[in-house]
Write a protein that holds these residues in place. Structure first.
Motif, PDB file in Angstrom:
ATOM      1  N   UNK A 131       0.843  -1.194   0.000  1.00  0.00           N
ATOM      2  CA  UNK A 131       0.000   0.000   0.000  1.00  0.00           C
ATOM      3  C   UNK A 131       0.885   1.253   0.000  1.00  0.00           C
ATOM      4  N   UNK A 132       0.533   2.260  -0.801  1.00  0.00           N
ATOM      5  CA  UNK A 132       1.364   3.457  -0.887  1.00  0.00           C
ATOM      6  C   UNK A 132       1.657   4.113   0.468  1.00  0.00           C
ATOM      7  N   UNK A 133       0.707   4.160   1.360  1.00  0.00           N
ATOM      8  CA  UNK A 133       0.951   4.774   2.675  1.00  0.00           C
ATOM      9  C   UNK A 133       2.025   4.002   3.452  1.00  0.00           C
ATOM     10  N   UNK A 134       2.056   2.677   3.296  1.00  0.00           N
ATOM     11  CA  UNK A 134       3.089   1.873   3.958  1.00  0.00           C
ATOM     12  C   UNK A 134       4.464   2.166   3.364  1.00  0.00           C
ATOM     13  N   UNK A 135       4.529   2.355   2.047  1.00  0.00           N
ATOM     14  CA  UNK A 135       5.801   2.665   1.402  1.00  0.00           C
ATOM     15  C   UNK A 135       6.305   4.033   1.852  1.00  0.00           C
ATOM     16  N   UNK A 136       5.413   5.020   1.913  1.00  0.00           N
ATOM     17  CA  UNK A 136       5.811   6.359   2.368  1.00  0.00           C
ATOM     18  C   UNK A 136       6.328   6.288   3.797  1.00  0.00           C
ATOM     19  N   UNK A 137       5.676   5.525   4.638  1.00  0.00           N
ATOM     20  CA  UNK A 137       6.132   5.381   6.027  1.00  0.00           C
ATOM     21  C   UNK A 137       7.524   4.735   6.080  1.00  0.00           C
ATOM     22  N   UNK A 138       7.758   3.721   5.232  1.00  0.00           N
ATOM     23  CA  UNK A 138       9.079   3.083   5.192  1.00  0.00           C
ATOM     24  C   UNK A 138      10.146   4.066   4.721  1.00  0.00           C
ATOM     25  N   UNK A 139       9.808   4.893   3.734  1.00  0.00           N
ATOM     26  CA  UNK A 139      10.749   5.904   3.266  1.00  0.00           C
ATOM     27  C   UNK A 139      11.132   6.827   4.417  1.00  0.00           C
ATOM     28  N   UNK A 140      10.125   7.332   5.125  1.00  0.00           N
ATOM     29  CA  UNK A 140      10.369   8.239   6.243  1.00  0.00           C
ATOM     30  C   UNK A 140      11.155   7.558   7.354  1.00  0.00           C
ATOM     31  N   UNK A 141      10.769   6.349   7.708  1.00  0.00           N
ATOM     32  CA  UNK A 141      11.433   5.618   8.795  1.00  0.00           C
ATOM     33  C   UNK A 141      12.903   5.338   8.496  1.00  0.00           C
ATOM     34  N   UNK A 142      13.238   5.270   7.207  1.00  0.00           N
ATOM     35  CA  UNK A 142      14.616   4.963   6.805  1.00  0.00           C
ATOM     36  C   UNK A 142      15.390   6.204   6.361  1.00  0.00           C
ATOM     37  N   UNK A 143      14.848   7.373   6.619  1.00  0.00           N
ATOM     38  CA  UNK A 143      15.553   8.614   6.317  1.00  0.00           C
ATOM     39  C   UNK A 143      15.699   8.920   4.842  1.00  0.00           C
ATOM     40  N   UNK A 144      14.834   8.357   4.030  1.00  0.00           N
ATOM     41  CA  UNK A 144      14.892   8.604   2.588  1.00  0.00           C
ATOM     42  C   UNK A 144      14.053   9.845   2.306  1.00  0.00           C
ATOM     43  N   UNK A 145      14.707  10.870   1.775  1.00  0.00           N
ATOM     44  CA  UNK A 145      14.048  12.166   1.622  1.00  0.00           C
ATOM     45  C   UNK A 145      13.649  12.500   0.188  1.00  0.00           C
ATOM     46  N   UNK A 146      14.028  11.640  -0.769  1.00  0.00           N
ATOM     47  CA  UNK A 146      13.721  11.910  -2.174  1.00  0.00           C
ATOM     48  C   UNK A 146      13.283  10.622  -2.861  1.00  0.00           C
ATOM     49  N   UNK A 147      12.307  10.762  -3.761  1.00  0.00           N
ATOM     50  CA  UNK A 147      11.830   9.597  -4.493  1.00  0.00           C
ATOM     51  C   UNK A 147      11.521  10.008  -5.933  1.00  0.00           C
ATOM     52  N   UNK A 148      11.841   9.102  -6.856  1.00  0.00           N
ATOM     53  CA  UNK A 148      11.477   9.291  -8.260  1.00  0.00           C
ATOM     54  C   UNK A 148      10.370   8.302  -8.574  1.00  0.00           C
ATOM     55  N   UNK A 149       9.265   8.821  -9.079  1.00  0.00           N
ATOM     56  CA  UNK A 149       8.135   7.978  -9.467  1.00  0.00           C
ATOM     57  C   UNK A 149       8.174   7.755 -10.973  1.00  0.00           C
ATOM     58  N   UNK A 150       7.834   6.560 -11.392  1.00  0.00           N
ATOM     59  CA  UNK A 150       7.812   6.246 -12.819  1.00  0.00           C
ATOM     60  C   UNK A 150       6.438   6.446 -13.426  1.00  0.00           C
ATOM     61  N   UNK A 151       5.485   6.818 -12.619  1.00  0.00           N
ATOM     62  CA  UNK A 151       4.163   7.236 -13.080  1.00  0.00           C
ATOM     63  C   UNK A 151       3.535   8.049 -11.955  1.00  0.00           C
ATOM     64  N   UNK A 152       2.483   8.738 -12.259  1.00  0.00           N
ATOM     65  CA  UNK A 152       1.836   9.588 -11.266  1.00  0.00           C
ATOM     66  C   UNK A 152       0.538   8.933 -10.793  1.00  0.00           C
ATOM     67  N   UNK A 153       0.652   7.740 -10.256  1.00  0.00           N
ATOM     68  CA  UNK A 153      -0.498   7.018  -9.736  1.00  0.00           C
ATOM     69  C   UNK A 153      -1.172   7.844  -8.639  1.00  0.00           C
ATOM     70  N   UNK A 154      -2.482   7.998  -8.709  1.00  0.00           N
ATOM     71  CA  UNK A 154      -3.215   8.845  -7.762  1.00  0.00           C
ATOM     72  C   UNK A 154      -3.030   8.383  -6.319  1.00  0.00           C
ATOM     73  N   UNK A 155      -3.076   7.091  -6.063  1.00  0.00           N
ATOM     74  CA  UNK A 155      -2.910   6.586  -4.694  1.00  0.00           C
ATOM     75  C   UNK A 155      -1.523   6.879  -4.143  1.00  0.00           C
ATOM     76  N   UNK A 156      -0.520   6.765  -4.993  1.00  0.00           N
ATOM     77  CA  UNK A 156       0.850   7.071  -4.593  1.00  0.00           C
ATOM     78  C   UNK A 156       0.997   8.552  -4.288  1.00  0.00           C
TER      79      UNK A 156
END
Length: 103
Positions: free
Chosen positions: A29-54
């Motif tokens: 789930x996108x919210x779980x991925x965002x939480x993992x990014x934050x929890x691991x100090x990842x401050x930048x992400x490149x998306x390969x599409x602009x999925x609305x849920x993401x």
């Protein structure tokens, strides 16, 4: 020695970024991925599409986002009106105070 080199490289970086593709056999789930990014100090992400849920999950997260144009749309987006509409639908609508931090 390797740990020292890694520490030097990490301290010199402005931020750690990752690529996030949504084509997977078992997507999280996108919210779980965002939480993992934050929890691991990842401050930048490149998306390969602009999925609305993401995009909705990234809103207000503080994660800096770069949105790529999917390869299958490159020919279509050579037309100004089509490109403007795509940007409005996939970028501008999420770019507001408290929205997605799109760069």
């Amino acid at each position: 020695m390797v740990a020292f080199a890694a520490a030097v490289l990490l301290s010199a970086a402005e931020g750690l970024g990752v690529n996030w593709g949504t084509m997977a056999s078992h997507p999280l789930p996108p919210r779980a991925v965002v939480r993992m990014l934050q929890d691991n100090g990842i401050s930048k992400v490149k998306l390969f599409d602009a999925d609305a849920g993401t995009m909705e999950a990234l809103a207000g997260s503080g994660v800096e986002v770069m949105v790529a144009i999917p390869n299958n749309l490159l020919d279509l987006l050579t037309d100004y009106d089509a490109a403007r509409d795509w940007v409005h639908e996939n970028v501008s609508r999420y770019s507001f105070d408290g929205g997605v931090n799109i760069k």
